[in-house]
Design an enzyme around this catalytic site. Structure first.
Site, PDB file in Angstrom:
ATOM      1  N   LYS A 283       2.685   9.654   8.208  1.00 45.34           N
ATOM      2  CA  LYS A 283       1.673   9.312   9.307  1.00 45.34           C
ATOM      3  C   LYS A 283       2.107  10.158  10.468  1.00 45.34           C
ATOM      4  O   LYS A 283       1.510  11.307  10.885  1.00 45.34           O
ATOM      5  CB  LYS A 283       1.468   7.774   9.377  1.00 45.34           C
ATOM      6  CG  LYS A 283       0.669   7.475   8.415  1.00 45.34           C
ATOM      7  CD  LYS A 283      -0.104   6.156   8.472  1.00 45.34           C
ATOM      8  CE  LYS A 283      -1.042   5.855   7.671  1.00 45.34           C
ATOM      9  NZ  LYS A 283      -0.781   5.093   6.452  1.00 45.34           N
TER      10      LYS A 283
ATOM     11  N   ASP B  93       9.184   2.314   2.064  1.00 49.41           N
ATOM     12  CA  ASP B  93       7.879   3.200   2.376  1.00 49.41           C
ATOM     13  C   ASP B  93       7.709   2.788   3.942  1.00 49.41           C
ATOM     14  O   ASP B  93       7.404   1.870   4.234  1.00 49.41           O
ATOM     15  CB  ASP B  93       6.850   2.653   1.660  1.00 49.41           C
ATOM     16  CG  ASP B  93       5.325   3.383   2.013  1.00 49.41           C
ATOM     17  OD1 ASP B  93       5.497   4.000   3.074  1.00 49.41           O
ATOM     18  OD2 ASP B  93       4.445   3.383   1.125  1.00 49.41           O
TER      19      ASP B  93
ATOM     20  N   PHE C 128       0.762  -1.452   0.100  1.00 52.04           N
ATOM     21  CA  PHE C 128      -0.051   0.031   0.313  1.00 52.04           C
ATOM     22  C   PHE C 128       0.941   1.190  -0.010  1.00 52.04           C
ATOM     23  O   PHE C 128       1.630   1.222   0.894  1.00 52.04           O
ATOM     24  CB  PHE C 128      -0.837   0.230   1.268  1.00 52.04           C
ATOM     25  CG  PHE C 128      -1.795   1.345   1.076  1.00 52.04           C
ATOM     26  CD1 PHE C 128      -3.150   1.260   0.200  1.00 52.04           C
ATOM     27  CD2 PHE C 128      -1.473   2.540   1.657  1.00 52.04           C
ATOM     28  CE1 PHE C 128      -3.915   2.249   0.195  1.00 52.04           C
ATOM     29  CE2 PHE C 128      -2.480   3.547   1.502  1.00 52.04           C
ATOM     30  CZ  PHE C 128      -3.504   3.417   0.952  1.00 52.04           C
TER      31      PHE C 128
HETATM   32  C1  LIG Z   1      -0.896   5.314   5.047  1.00 47.46           C
HETATM   33  C2  LIG Z   1       0.044   4.804   3.969  1.00 47.46           C
HETATM   34  C3  LIG Z   1       0.179   5.515   3.129  1.00 47.46           C
HETATM   35  C4  LIG Z   1      -0.584   6.837   2.436  1.00 47.46           C
HETATM   36  O1  LIG Z   1      -0.369   7.782   3.230  1.00 47.46           O
HETATM   37  P1  LIG Z   1      -1.456   9.140   3.091  1.00 47.46           P
HETATM   38  O2  LIG Z   1      -0.905  10.062   4.039  1.00 47.46           O
HETATM   39  O3  LIG Z   1      -2.794   8.628   3.548  1.00 47.46           O
HETATM   40  O4  LIG Z   1      -1.300   9.478   1.750  1.00 47.46           O
HETATM   41  C5  LIG Z   1       1.506   5.258   2.115  1.00 47.46           C
HETATM   42  N1  LIG Z   1       2.003   4.003   2.239  1.00 47.46           N
HETATM   43  C6  LIG Z   1       1.920   3.460   3.644  1.00 47.46           C
HETATM   44  C7  LIG Z   1       2.853   2.336   3.860  1.00 47.46           C
HETATM   45  C8  LIG Z   1       0.756   3.604   4.417  1.00 47.46           C
HETATM   46  O5  LIG Z   1       0.441   3.002   5.543  1.00 47.46           O
END
Ligand SMILES: *Cc1c(COP(=O)(O)O)cnc(C)c1O
Length: 397
Positions: A252, A223, A138
């Site tokens: 986050k 990420d 994700f």
């Molecule tokens: C939440 C998340 C995102 C997206 O972040 P947003 O601030 O909602 O755009 C990207 N990568 C990972 C691993 C996430 O958990």
């Protein structure tokens, strides 16, 4: 207005992109949140790994208040004091030499992919633009990041997707080797997959990916939007395996609850970003970065990493004990305070049942209960959740 009326207005006026639980939260402190009627909940969602320091940590609140009185926003035409402080702190505590600030996880990942393409075009060949990502990953909801997200359910209705991506199964080195060709410029992955069901890397997997990237001249992008900032018991998840990425993305919890995103970048690669190449109006604004400085220093100074490790181990063992009692609990996974419990049945009834016991948990992939308490969580709070969970599982079995 009472919460019923407000929820009705929400249904009427707010776009229906979320299916919401029937709760309207108005206040938070530490691991607790309260609804409009004053009912208290124990929060093991933490805004989906945003509130790592707990809700409204006094030091973050103070930093926001002080900064709001001084300066909320100026353009990146000018130098910004807390932005400089946060960038140097992040570099001092990571592999990185440079930081680019933005406002969300998706925006951070967009930036990482743009930088990887630009670096590759400049350094390794004009036709290298393809990025390999992992199934069940994700990376966000913008067109490029949802294309990077190798899950069909997020793609549906938005085709055509962005060109330049290839998907391979997580934890499969051979598949990565097969996917690499003359167009590949980077491999991007979450060191622990969050939304994809709390999937951990197998022993040596990240190290092997690093070796492959070095051998083939590819960039390794981690990420850590969900697992960074202490969530796994280290400040960054990559530290567990001692594998340094070339680019790392954060968002986050980086600013203790205020929207922010960041790219952490190694020196040589950062040079591919020149003035005018990339930008973000709000990126690195005084308010968010002041909150970020407070959040980062507080995590380090208040022993939150140690508590996360200790409580994470304890919580894991308690969840494993539950697993032994219920045959429909397939597996317990995770590290530190990102823990998942995979069921061979729908997890949402359990989330709802926990909510009736005034405990917030989350379910991902339909059948993985995910636990993301604040890093300040106590053993008593974990015991309460474990006890409630066991009762709920008993009722539903
Ligand atoms: C939440 C998340 C995102 C997206 O972040 P947003 O601030 O909602 O755009 C990207 N990568 C990972 C691993 C996430 O958990």
């Amino acid at each position: 207005m009472d919460s019923q009326t407000l929820m009705m207005l929400s249904e009427r006026y707010v776009a229906h992109t979320y299916s919401r639980y029937p709760v309207l939260l108005v206040r938070g402190r530490g691991t607790r949140v309260w609804d409009l009627e004053g009912e208290e909940y124990l929060d093991f969602v933490s805004g989906l790994a945003v509130c790592n320091l707990g809700h409204c940590h006094p030091k973050v609140v103070k930093a926001i208040q002080d900064q709001a009185e001084k300066l909320i926003h100026v353009s990146n035409f000018y130098y910004i004091e807390p932005q400089i402080q946060l960038a140097s702190l992040l570099c001092r505590h990571s592999f990185a030499d440079k930081v680019f600030f933005c406002n969300s996880g998706a925006e951070a990942n967009e930036g990482a992919m743009k930088l990887a393409r630009k670096y590759a075009k400049e350094k390794t060949g004009p036709d290298r633009y393809e990025i390999i990502t992992m199934k069940q990953s994700f990376h966000g909801r913008t067109l490029a990041t949802l294309t990077a997200t190798a899950q069909e359910k997020f793609h549906k209705g938005y085709e055509p997707l962005m060109p330049g991506f290839k998907y391979v199964p997580f934890n499969n080195v051979l598949a990565v080797r097969h996917a690499i060709d003359s167009k590949t410029c980077a491999i991007m992955l979450e060191p622990i997959q969050g939304e994809g069901g709390v999937n951990c890397p197998s022993e040596g997997y990240l190290k092997t990916l690093r070796e492959i990237c070095d051998e083939k001249g590819l960039l390794l992008i981690f990420d850590e939007v969900q697992v960074g900032m202490g969530r796994t018991g280290k400040l960054f998840a990559y530290e567990h395996d001692g594998v340094k990425p070339d680019i790392l993305t954060l968002a986050k919890s980086l600013a203790g609850g205020v929207p922010i995103g960041a790219l952490l970048i190694g020196k040589e690669i950062a040079e591919s970003f020149k003035p005018g190449d990339h930008a973000s109006t709000f990126g690195g604004n005084p308010l968010a970065t002041a909150a970020g400085v407070a959040a980062l220093t507080t995590i380090l100074e208040e022993g939150m990493l140690e508590n996360c490790q200790k409580m994470g181990d304890y919580f894991f063992s308690q969840l494993e004990a539950i697993q032994k009692k219920f045959s429909f609990v397939k597996e317990v996974r995770g590290k530190g305070l990102i823990l998942g419990m995979e069921l061979n049945r729908d997890g949402y009834p359990i989330v709802h049942a926990m909510l009736r016991k005034k405990i917030l948990i989350n379910c991902t992939m339909g059948n993985v209960l995910r636990f993301l308490p604040a890093l300040i969580v106590t053993q008593e709070e974990i015991d309460r959740v474990v006890k409630a969970l066991e009762e709920v599982l008993k009722e539903t079995s």
